[in-house]
Design a protein around this motif. Structure first.
Motif, PDB file in Angstrom:
ATOM      1  N   GLY A  51       0.811  -1.215   0.000  1.00 23.20           N
ATOM      2  CA  GLY A  51       0.000   0.000   0.000  1.00 23.20           C
ATOM      3  C   GLY A  51       0.841   1.260   0.000  1.00 23.20           C
ATOM      4  O   GLY A  51       0.561   2.217  -0.737  1.00 23.20           O
ATOM      5  N   LEU A  52       1.885   1.269   0.828  1.00 19.52           N
ATOM      6  CA  LEU A  52       2.755   2.437   0.890  1.00 19.52           C
ATOM      7  C   LEU A  52       3.482   2.646  -0.435  1.00 19.52           C
ATOM      8  O   LEU A  52       3.607   3.778  -0.919  1.00 19.52           O
ATOM      9  CB  LEU A  52       3.765   2.267   2.029  1.00 19.52           C
ATOM     10  N   HIS A  53       3.961   1.554  -1.022  1.00 24.04           N
ATOM     11  CA  HIS A  53       4.662   1.634  -2.302  1.00 24.04           C
ATOM     12  C   HIS A  53       3.745   2.203  -3.376  1.00 24.04           C
ATOM     13  O   HIS A  53       4.156   3.077  -4.170  1.00 24.04           O
ATOM     14  CB  HIS A  53       5.147   0.233  -2.691  1.00 24.04           C
ATOM     15  N   ARG A  54       2.505   1.725  -3.404  1.00 18.31           N
ATOM     16  CA  ARG A  54       1.549   2.217  -4.409  1.00 18.31           C
ATOM     17  C   ARG A  54       1.231   3.691  -4.205  1.00 18.31           C
ATOM     18  O   ARG A  54       1.215   4.485  -5.152  1.00 18.31           O
ATOM     19  CB  ARG A  54       0.263   1.387  -4.338  1.00 18.31           C
ATOM     20  N   ASN A  55       0.994   4.088  -2.962  1.00 15.50           N
ATOM     21  CA  ASN A  55       0.638   5.484  -2.692  1.00 15.50           C
ATOM     22  C   ASN A  55       1.798   6.438  -2.983  1.00 15.50           C
ATOM     23  O   ASN A  55       1.596   7.534  -3.526  1.00 15.50           O
ATOM     24  CB  ASN A  55       0.195   5.635  -1.234  1.00 15.50           C
ATOM     25  N   LEU A  56       3.015   6.021  -2.628  1.00 11.21           N
ATOM     26  CA  LEU A  56       4.169   6.857  -2.941  1.00 11.21           C
ATOM     27  C   LEU A  56       4.342   7.007  -4.441  1.00 11.21           C
ATOM     28  O   LEU A  56       4.698   8.084  -4.941  1.00 11.21           O
ATOM     29  CB  LEU A  56       5.434   6.260  -2.315  1.00 11.21           C
ATOM     30  N   SER A  57       4.090   5.930  -5.177  1.00 10.26           N
ATOM     31  CA  SER A  57       4.199   5.984  -6.638  1.00 10.26           C
ATOM     32  C   SER A  57       3.174   6.955  -7.219  1.00 10.26           C
ATOM     33  O   SER A  57       3.488   7.735  -8.131  1.00 10.26           O
ATOM     34  CB  SER A  57       4.005   4.595  -7.238  1.00 10.26           C
ATOM     35  N   LEU A  58       1.957   6.923  -6.692  1.00 12.88           N
ATOM     36  CA  LEU A  58       0.916   7.834  -7.180  1.00 12.88           C
ATOM     37  C   LEU A  58       1.273   9.283  -6.874  1.00 12.88           C
ATOM     38  O   LEU A  58       1.102  10.173  -7.713  1.00 12.88           O
ATOM     39  CB  LEU A  58      -0.432   7.469  -6.552  1.00 12.88           C
ATOM     40  N   PHE A  59       1.786   9.531  -5.679  1.00  9.22           N
ATOM     41  CA  PHE A  59       2.215  10.884  -5.337  1.00  9.22           C
ATOM     42  C   PHE A  59       3.356  11.335  -6.243  1.00  9.22           C
ATOM     43  O   PHE A  59       3.435  12.501  -6.637  1.00  9.22           O
ATOM     44  CB  PHE A  59       2.636  10.959  -3.871  1.00  9.22           C
ATOM     45  N   ALA A  60       4.266  10.416  -6.561  1.00  4.07           N
ATOM     46  CA  ALA A  60       5.374  10.755  -7.455  1.00  4.07           C
ATOM     47  C   ALA A  60       4.849  11.175  -8.823  1.00  4.07           C
ATOM     48  O   ALA A  60       5.353  12.139  -9.430  1.00  4.07           O
ATOM     49  CB  ALA A  60       6.328   9.569  -7.591  1.00  4.07           C
ATOM     50  N   VAL A  61       3.838  10.472  -9.318  1.00  5.88           N
ATOM     51  CA  VAL A  61       3.253  10.817 -10.613  1.00  5.88           C
ATOM     52  C   VAL A  61       2.566  12.178 -10.542  1.00  5.88           C
ATOM     53  O   VAL A  61       2.676  12.997 -11.471  1.00  5.88           O
ATOM     54  CB  VAL A  61       2.258   9.735 -11.064  1.00  5.88           C
ATOM     55  N   ILE A  62       1.877  12.466  -9.451  1.00  9.35           N
ATOM     56  CA  ILE A  62       1.194  13.757  -9.298  1.00  9.35           C
ATOM     57  C   ILE A  62       2.202  14.907  -9.351  1.00  9.35           C
ATOM     58  O   ILE A  62       2.011  15.901 -10.067  1.00  9.35           O
ATOM     59  CB  ILE A  62       0.392  13.786  -7.987  1.00  9.35           C
ATOM     60  N   PHE A  63       3.275  14.778  -8.573  1.00 10.88           N
ATOM     61  CA  PHE A  63       4.277  15.845  -8.575  1.00 10.88           C
ATOM     62  C   PHE A  63       5.047  15.880  -9.893  1.00 10.88           C
ATOM     63  O   PHE A  63       5.498  16.953 -10.318  1.00 10.88           O
ATOM     64  CB  PHE A  63       5.230  15.673  -7.394  1.00 10.88           C
TER      65      PHE A  63
END
Length: 347
Positions: A51-63
């Motif tokens: 879950g953490l890996h997925r959420n960090l990846s999504l935040f990375a894409v947003i930024f």
């Protein structure tokens, strides 16, 4: 005349890029330390790491998207959507911007294939997943080669932290082992250390040296005229953008206020990255409208332009040809010594 503040988009794209690199470092580090048997450890529940890996990846894409959108919207580099989508086609630092395009596309591929994993199958997903990890070193080189803040101490500390974090994760993940496979695994950290040393040597001789903007491929229209013009011009005003010719966008400066026999004050500042460059603000002479800012390189005056700002002001600016030279004083002491930064941008 007060200098126009740098575009908020300029700060936004730099900030978004920095946050993207930090998030991407966290994604890569987490992926390394929780892969394989580490993911099955009872110390770190798998559902938490996934879950953490997925959420960090999504935040990375947003930024990442924020970084791209603000870079295209900012009029400074004159980038278009074609430059943001196709690597190595931009007129602005094509190689280093192209690396950023590749890194961004790899990150997007990572997220998209993860979302489509049930339809792609495990082997296809895993192949793309591991290829996407290449986005991290590519992003590091993009940050060092393109970022205008690369020589700043805080930027060097941040990039070093990202590199050392991933390196530590790899060393921890490999761990001690024996036999032929163990020897190969033990050689990996050594290879990584040598890569870090080589990168540091390249950065010291490249992006951290004065004049990198020109060598990196910044269009001459953005950093002034040609250096040859400055070398052959006999006039103090024939070459108005000598400092810009050196590729200066933002450099630290330090110097001193000098009391003249007339009782007036002169400010002399030296570029901390290239001591051959000085910025001198002197009182107005006969027939001059106000204090004058001179840009001097190697003892040759390349620009003398009026400024309406006080010599002792915290912000002094003047227009030299097609560029604005802005001096920001951030530190003063009782001994008349000062420090700050010079920012040179197109008018």
């Amino acid at each position: 005349m007060m200098a126009a503040a740098p575009s908020p988009l300029w700060f936004a794209t730099r900030g978004a890029g920095t946050v993207t690199l930090l998030l991407l470092t966290a994604v890569v580090t987490l992926g390394i330390v929780t892969a394989g048997s580490a993911a099955r450890s009872g110390v770190w529940p798998r559902f938490v790491s996934v879950g953490l890996h997925r959420n960090l990846s999504l935040f990375a894409v947003i930024f990442l998207l924020a970084h791209v959108v603000t870079a295209v919207a900012d009029p400074y580099a004159k980038l278009g959507w074609r430059d943001a989508a196709l690597p190595f086609v931009s007129a602005y630092r094509p190689v280093w911007l192209g690396l950023g395009v590749i890194a961004g596309e790899l990150v997007v591929a990572l997220v998209v294939t993860s979302a489509l994993r049930p339809w792609l199958g495990f082997k296809v997903w895993k192949t793309v997943h591991w290829l996407a990890y290449a986005s991290w070193p590519v992003a590091v080189f993009h940050s060092i080669g393109t970022g205008t803040d690369a020589p700043a101490a805080w930027s060097l500390i941040l990039v070093s932290f990202c590199i050392l974090t991933v390196l530590a994760a790899v060393v921890w993940r490999v761990g001690p082992s024996t036999g032929q496979a163990g020897a190969l695994r033990s050689a990996l950290p050594i290879a990584l250390v040598l890569s870090v040393v080589a990168t540091a040597a390249w950065a010291a001789d490249g992006p951290l040296r004065p004049g990198w903007a020109r060598r990196a491929g910044t269009p001459l229209s953005m950093i002034g005229g040609t250096g040859a013009a400055a070398a052959t011009s006999p006039s103090a005003t024939a070459q108005p953008t000598t400092a810009a010719d050196l590729g200066i966008i933002q450099d630290p400066v330090a110097g001193v206020y000098v009391r003249l026999p007339s009782g007036k004050t002169r400010l002399i500042l030296t570029d901390q990255r290239d001591p051959s460059v000085q910025f001198v603000v002197r009182p107005a002479g006969p027939g001059e409208p106000g204090p004058m800012l001179a840009v001097i390189h190697g003892g040759r005056t390349g620009c003398v332009a009026p400024t309406a700002d006080s010599i002792t002001a915290s912000l002094i600016s003047a227009v030299c040809g097609s560029t604005r030279v802005q001096i920001v004083i951030t530190q003063k002491d009782q001994g008349n010594r000062v420090a700050g930064r010079v920012v040179i941008r197109p008018v």
